[in-house]
Design a protein around this motif. Structure first.
Motif, short mmCIF file in Angstrom:
data_model
loop_
_atom_site.label_atom_id
_atom_site.label_comp_id
_atom_site.label_asym_id
_atom_site.label_seq_id
_atom_site.Cartn_x
_atom_site.Cartn_y
_atom_site.Cartn_z
N LYS A 30 -0.33 -44.59 -11.25
CA LYS A 30 -0.52 -43.36 -10.47
C LYS A 30 -0.08 -43.58 -9.02
O LYS A 30 0.54 -42.70 -8.41
CB LYS A 30 -1.99 -42.93 -10.51
CG LYS A 30 -2.39 -42.26 -11.80
CD LYS A 30 -3.80 -41.75 -11.74
CE LYS A 30 -3.80 -40.42 -11.06
NZ LYS A 30 -4.88 -39.53 -11.43
N GLU A 33 3.66 -43.60 -8.97
CA GLU A 33 4.17 -42.24 -9.18
C GLU A 33 4.12 -41.43 -7.88
O GLU A 33 5.09 -40.75 -7.54
CB GLU A 33 3.36 -41.55 -10.27
CG GLU A 33 3.88 -40.19 -10.63
CD GLU A 33 3.08 -39.54 -11.74
OE1 GLU A 33 2.94 -38.30 -11.72
OE2 GLU A 33 2.59 -40.26 -12.63
N CYS A 34 3.01 -41.49 -7.17
CA CYS A 34 2.91 -40.77 -5.88
C CYS A 34 3.93 -41.29 -4.89
O CYS A 34 4.53 -40.53 -4.14
CB CYS A 34 1.51 -40.91 -5.30
SG CYS A 34 0.30 -39.86 -6.09
N PHE A 36 6.93 -42.60 -5.46
CA PHE A 36 8.27 -42.12 -5.75
C PHE A 36 8.39 -40.60 -5.62
O PHE A 36 9.39 -40.10 -5.13
CB PHE A 36 8.73 -42.59 -7.13
CG PHE A 36 9.11 -44.04 -7.13
CD1 PHE A 36 10.26 -44.48 -6.48
CD2 PHE A 36 8.31 -44.97 -7.74
CE1 PHE A 36 10.59 -45.82 -6.46
CE2 PHE A 36 8.64 -46.31 -7.73
CZ PHE A 36 9.78 -46.74 -7.08
N ARG A 37 7.37 -39.87 -6.03
CA ARG A 37 7.42 -38.41 -5.91
C ARG A 37 7.36 -37.95 -4.46
O ARG A 37 7.75 -36.83 -4.15
CB ARG A 37 6.31 -37.77 -6.72
CG ARG A 37 6.59 -37.86 -8.19
CD ARG A 37 5.62 -37.06 -8.97
NE ARG A 37 5.99 -37.13 -10.38
CZ ARG A 37 5.57 -36.30 -11.28
NH1 ARG A 37 4.74 -35.34 -10.95
NH2 ARG A 37 5.95 -36.42 -12.52
N ALA A 38 6.87 -38.80 -3.58
CA ALA A 38 6.85 -38.47 -2.16
C ALA A 38 8.22 -38.70 -1.52
O ALA A 38 8.43 -38.37 -0.36
CB ALA A 38 5.80 -39.29 -1.43
N GLY A 39 9.14 -39.28 -2.27
CA GLY A 39 10.47 -39.55 -1.74
C GLY A 39 10.56 -40.89 -1.05
O GLY A 39 11.54 -41.16 -0.35
N ASP A 41 11.39 -44.53 -1.27
CA ASP A 41 12.07 -45.37 -2.25
C ASP A 41 11.82 -46.85 -2.01
O ASP A 41 11.35 -47.23 -0.94
CB ASP A 41 13.56 -45.04 -2.29
CG ASP A 41 14.29 -45.40 -1.02
OD1 ASP A 41 15.46 -45.02 -0.90
OD2 ASP A 41 13.71 -46.06 -0.14
N SER A 66 5.98 -30.34 -2.82
CA SER A 66 5.42 -31.39 -3.67
C SER A 66 5.59 -32.77 -3.04
O SER A 66 4.76 -33.65 -3.25
CB SER A 66 6.03 -31.36 -5.07
OG SER A 66 7.38 -31.74 -5.04
N GLN A 67 6.66 -32.97 -2.25
CA GLN A 67 6.82 -34.24 -1.55
C GLN A 67 5.70 -34.42 -0.52
O GLN A 67 5.15 -35.51 -0.40
CB GLN A 67 8.17 -34.32 -0.85
CG GLN A 67 9.28 -34.74 -1.76
CD GLN A 67 10.55 -34.97 -0.98
OE1 GLN A 67 10.93 -34.15 -0.14
NE2 GLN A 67 11.21 -36.06 -1.25
N ASN A 70 2.50 -35.21 -2.40
CA ASN A 70 2.48 -36.58 -2.92
C ASN A 70 2.39 -37.61 -1.80
O ASN A 70 1.78 -38.65 -1.98
CB ASN A 70 3.69 -36.83 -3.81
CG ASN A 70 3.47 -36.30 -5.19
OD1 ASN A 70 2.68 -36.82 -5.95
ND2 ASN A 70 4.14 -35.19 -5.51
#
Length: 143
Positions: A30, A33-34, A36-39, A41, A66-67, A70
């Motif tokens: 989790k 996931e947060c 990477f989904r926050a951008g 890298d 959503s970024q 996250n």
């Protein structure tokens, strides 16, 4: 298969309790996931502790809501991890670095077993804090 998945599959996150072993691995996933989904890298082009710079996106804006959501989730989860455990946990979970290498960096042990044990201890404590944050385990530690 990264280090976290291998540790999960070998029941090394919690040898005595398979459900807790899975919960700790799930907390790490989790967190990743947060991230990477926050951008954010793995090349660390964006420091989550700093404000967004205009080079990341035109006018310094996030690409989507959503970024932002996250990033807020990632920061909250990061704050839940004890400060001494944050960087080693990030190295293993977010960067897929081997626990022996991380253990050698944070400890004074050159021996692979000792270095791995140090890193695994820190990883377990950090993942426990994350699992509590995500409410995958209770504050007392029960699944």
């Amino acid at each position: 298969d990264g280090p976290l998945a291998r540790l999960r599959d070998r029941n090394q996150l919690d040898r005595a309790d398979k459900a807790r072993n899975f919960a700790l691995a799930q907390a790490g996933e989790k967190y990743r996931e947060c991230f990477f989904r926050a951008g954010l890298d793995p090349l660390r082009t964006l420091d989550p502790s700093q404000e967004v710079k205009s080079a990341f996106s035109p006018n310094g804006l996030w690409r989507c809501e959503s970024q932002i959501e996250n990033l807020q989730k990632f920061r909250a989860a990061r704050e839940a991890i004890p400060e001494d455990f944050r960087e080693p946990l990030a190295a293993i979970v977010l960067e897929d670095r081997e626990i022996v290498d991380v253990g050698r960096e944070i400890g004074a042990y050159k021996d692979a077993k000792m270095a791995g044990a140090v890193a695994l201890f820190i990883l377990r404590r950090g993942l426990t804090a994350l699992a509590r944050h995500y409410r995958l385990i209770s504050p007392t530690g029960a699944v």
